[in-house]
Design a protein around this motif. Structure first.
Motif, PDB file in Angstrom:
ATOM      1  N   MET A   1       0.840  -1.201   0.000  1.00  0.00           N
ATOM      2  CA  MET A   1       0.000   0.000   0.000  1.00  0.00           C
ATOM      3  C   MET A   1       0.870   1.244   0.000  1.00  0.00           C
ATOM      4  N   GLN A   2       0.476   2.233  -0.781  1.00  0.00           N
ATOM      5  CA  GLN A   2       1.205   3.494  -0.821  1.00  0.00           C
ATOM      6  C   GLN A   2       0.541   4.519   0.100  1.00  0.00           C
ATOM      7  N   TYR A   3       1.341   5.502   0.495  1.00  0.00           N
ATOM      8  CA  TYR A   3       0.823   6.568   1.353  1.00  0.00           C
ATOM      9  C   TYR A   3       1.093   7.911   0.694  1.00  0.00           C
ATOM     10  N   ALA A   4       0.039   8.730   0.665  1.00  0.00           N
ATOM     11  CA  ALA A   4       0.124  10.031   0.011  1.00  0.00           C
ATOM     12  C   ALA A   4      -0.067  11.142   1.027  1.00  0.00           C
ATOM     13  N   LEU A   5       0.674  12.214   0.839  1.00  0.00           N
ATOM     14  CA  LEU A   5       0.485  13.430   1.617  1.00  0.00           C
ATOM     15  C   LEU A   5      -0.364  14.362   0.768  1.00  0.00           C
ATOM     16  N   GLY A   6      -1.590  14.603   1.199  1.00  0.00           N
ATOM     17  CA  GLY A   6      -2.507  15.425   0.413  1.00  0.00           C
ATOM     18  C   GLY A   6      -2.064  16.873   0.337  1.00  0.00           C
ATOM     19  N   PRO A   7      -2.750  17.682  -0.476  1.00  0.00           N
ATOM     20  CA  PRO A   7      -2.403  19.098  -0.560  1.00  0.00           C
ATOM     21  C   PRO A   7      -2.676  19.796   0.773  1.00  0.00           C
ATOM     22  N   VAL A   8      -1.907  20.797   1.090  1.00  0.00           N
ATOM     23  CA  VAL A   8      -2.162  21.594   2.289  1.00  0.00           C
ATOM     24  C   VAL A   8      -3.430  22.408   2.029  1.00  0.00           C
ATOM     25  N   LEU A   9      -4.470  22.136   2.767  1.00  0.00           N
ATOM     26  CA  LEU A   9      -5.748  22.817   2.549  1.00  0.00           C
ATOM     27  C   LEU A   9      -5.818  24.149   3.274  1.00  0.00           C
ATOM     28  N   TRP A  10      -4.964  24.349   4.258  1.00  0.00           N
ATOM     29  CA  TRP A  10      -4.930  25.617   4.985  1.00  0.00           C
ATOM     30  C   TRP A  10      -4.171  26.663   4.166  1.00  0.00           C
ATOM     31  N   TYR A  11      -4.319  27.924   4.541  1.00  0.00           N
ATOM     32  CA  TYR A  11      -3.576  28.994   3.866  1.00  0.00           C
ATOM     33  C   TYR A  11      -2.337  29.311   4.686  1.00  0.00           C
ATOM     34  N   TRP A  12      -1.198  28.819   4.224  1.00  0.00           N
ATOM     35  CA  TRP A  12       0.075  29.044   4.902  1.00  0.00           C
ATOM     36  C   TRP A  12       0.946  29.974   4.070  1.00  0.00           C
ATOM     37  N   PRO A  13       1.752  30.811   4.719  1.00  0.00           N
ATOM     38  CA  PRO A  13       2.711  31.647   3.987  1.00  0.00           C
ATOM     39  C   PRO A  13       3.701  30.778   3.215  1.00  0.00           C
ATOM     40  N   SER A 252       3.405  17.467  12.290  1.00  0.00           N
ATOM     41  CA  SER A 252       3.229  16.189  12.985  1.00  0.00           C
ATOM     42  C   SER A 252       2.592  15.136  12.079  1.00  0.00           C
ATOM     43  N   THR A 253       1.919  15.576  11.014  1.00  0.00           N
ATOM     44  CA  THR A 253       1.299  14.624  10.081  1.00  0.00           C
ATOM     45  C   THR A 253       2.347  13.755   9.405  1.00  0.00           C
ATOM     46  N   LEU A 254       3.554  14.272   9.248  1.00  0.00           N
ATOM     47  CA  LEU A 254       4.613  13.497   8.600  1.00  0.00           C
ATOM     48  C   LEU A 254       4.961  12.260   9.420  1.00  0.00           C
ATOM     49  N   ALA A 255       4.969  12.400  10.744  1.00  0.00           N
ATOM     50  CA  ALA A 255       5.231  11.238  11.601  1.00  0.00           C
ATOM     51  C   ALA A 255       4.038  10.294  11.604  1.00  0.00           C
ATOM     52  N   GLU A 256       2.845  10.834  11.344  1.00  0.00           N
ATOM     53  CA  GLU A 256       1.642   9.999  11.317  1.00  0.00           C
ATOM     54  C   GLU A 256       1.723   8.977  10.184  1.00  0.00           C
ATOM     55  N   ILE A 257       2.383   9.344   9.096  1.00  0.00           N
ATOM     56  CA  ILE A 257       2.554   8.399   7.988  1.00  0.00           C
ATOM     57  C   ILE A 257       3.289   7.155   8.470  1.00  0.00           C
ATOM     58  N   ASP A 258       4.322   7.339   9.278  1.00  0.00           N
ATOM     59  CA  ASP A 258       5.075   6.200   9.806  1.00  0.00           C
ATOM     60  C   ASP A 258       4.197   5.326  10.700  1.00  0.00           C
ATOM     61  N   ARG A 259       3.333   5.968  11.494  1.00  0.00           N
ATOM     62  CA  ARG A 259       2.449   5.198  12.373  1.00  0.00           C
ATOM     63  C   ARG A 259       1.441   4.382  11.557  1.00  0.00           C
ATOM     64  N   PHE A 260       0.956   4.964  10.467  1.00  0.00           N
ATOM     65  CA  PHE A 260       0.047   4.222   9.593  1.00  0.00           C
ATOM     66  C   PHE A 260       0.763   3.013   9.003  1.00  0.00           C
ATOM     67  N   ARG A 261       1.965   3.214   8.506  1.00  0.00           N
ATOM     68  CA  ARG A 261       2.724   2.111   7.918  1.00  0.00           C
ATOM     69  C   ARG A 261       2.932   0.983   8.928  1.00  0.00           C
ATOM     70  N   ALA A 262       3.262   1.354  10.153  1.00  0.00           N
ATOM     71  CA  ALA A 262       3.550   0.348  11.179  1.00  0.00           C
ATOM     72  C   ALA A 262       2.308  -0.472  11.531  1.00  0.00           C
ATOM     73  N   ASN A 263       1.132   0.114  11.303  1.00  0.00           N
ATOM     74  CA  ASN A 263      -0.101  -0.572  11.673  1.00  0.00           C
ATOM     75  C   ASN A 263      -0.840  -1.142  10.466  1.00  0.00           C
ATOM     76  N   GLU A 264      -0.177  -1.212   9.335  1.00  0.00           N
ATOM     77  CA  GLU A 264      -0.843  -1.673   8.112  1.00  0.00           C
ATOM     78  C   GLU A 264      -1.423  -3.069   8.267  1.00  0.00           C
ATOM     79  N   ASN A 265      -0.773  -3.912   9.067  1.00  0.00           N
ATOM     80  CA  ASN A 265      -1.255  -5.271   9.299  1.00  0.00           C
ATOM     81  C   ASN A 265      -1.919  -5.427  10.665  1.00  0.00           C
ATOM     82  N   GLY A 266      -2.202  -4.290  11.309  1.00  0.00           N
ATOM     83  CA  GLY A 266      -2.888  -4.318  12.596  1.00  0.00           C
ATOM     84  C   GLY A 266      -2.014  -4.649  13.778  1.00  0.00           C
ATOM     85  N   GLN A 267      -0.701  -4.554  13.614  1.00  0.00           N
ATOM     86  CA  GLN A 267       0.211  -4.977  14.677  1.00  0.00           C
ATOM     87  C   GLN A 267       0.637  -3.849  15.618  1.00  0.00           C
TER      88      GLN A 267
END
Length: 292
Positions: A1-13, A252-267
């Protein structure tokens, strides 16, 4: 499974965006979406700078997709959209059917974004014919609906012609309006908004009379009050979903990608909290529900 970082929906400088994407390049994301997908008045980062950011990200080996506006309202916006569609380097994400038409006329492939409201196999078959290579399903669709839809695509012989992407993390983009709710919250007219949404890097919270956070205002976009989190639902996606999208909330969302990967099989189950997180839509329940 691949993981994507969506577009930033907020208005950031621009400086904040550049810092964010420098860190995103070092993340474990396979695909990175970037570009303004909410409001055409957000011009702090112009087209040339978005392209430069896209090239920087692509040089790291990650797939880059340029996201486009979900609500087009003027000829000037169509002209700007044409620049993105004809960029000549990167795949685009179409969030408006007009963008689909523009890409199809030029025989260019595209990603169908979640705001296209695709709910049946007839529409998917049409989009495949027009050049769709990946479909991000609408955020309110359930797993059961998705499985039924994919079974219909198998019957039609088109399932292997596109990837399936699911929004798995972040405040859900629920609706767009010609009015600007953030400007209204400051008693400003939309034409005189001074892009005040840049003062709210994670939106403005809206609570009910009972104190429950029901929405987040993001300019002309209304988002869910709770953070959608399918990190503990990944096992049920295996074999059906090709890509899971995480919508940037902050770095912090960048670290969330790692947490998703680690739990891909429910472990490695993720910690989620009632009153903060939800997964109701995926479970065919009320959207704000958090089901275990």
């Amino acid at each position: 499974m691949q993981y994507a970082l969506g577009p930033v929906l907020w208005y950031w400088p621009t400086d904040t965006l550049e810092d964010f994407y420098q860190q995103a390049v070092r993340s474990s994301a396979d695909i990175i979406y970037l570009g303004e997908a909410v409001c055409s008045k957000r011009r702090a980062t112009p087209y040339a700078r978005w392209m430069a950011l896209a090239r920087d990200v692509a040089s790291s080996g990650k797939q880059v997709v340029l996201s486009t506006l979900a609500l087009l309202q003027s000829p000037s916006e169509l002209k700007e959209l044409q620049r993105y569609v004809e960029n000549g380097e990167f795949l685009i994400e179409a969030n408006d059917i007009g963008t689909v038409n523009m890409a199809a006329e030029r025989h260019l492939p595209f990603v169908a974004g979640p705001t296209l409201n695709v709910y049946n196999a007839d529409t998917l078959q049409l989009l495949v014919k027009e050049g769709m290579t990946r479909w991000c399903m609408p955020v309110e669709m359930s797993r059961d609906w998705l499985l039924q839809l994919l079974a219909q695509c198998e019957t039609r012989g088109i399932r292997n012609q596109f990837e399936v992407e699911v929004m798995g993390y972040g405040h859900l983009p629920l609706a767009l309006s010609a009015r600007c709710f953030t400007a209204r919250s400051e008693n400003r007219a939309k034409d005189d908004c001074e892009t005040c949404c840049i003062n709210y890097p994670t939106g403005r919270r809206v609570n009910s009379q009972e104190g429950q956070q029901v929405f987040v205002l993001n300019g002309i976009q209304t988002m869910s009050g709770y953070c959608y989190n399918l990190g503990n639902d990944l096992v049920g996606m295996r074999g059906k979903v090709d890509c899971v999208r995480l919508s940037p909330q902050d770095t912090s969302t960048l670290a969330e990608i790692d947490r998703f990967r680690a739990n891909e099989n429910g472990q490695a189950p993720l910690m989620v909290a009632k009153g903060c997180d939800c997964n109701g839509y995926w479970r065919k329940l009320a959207g704000m529900t958090l089901a275990s």
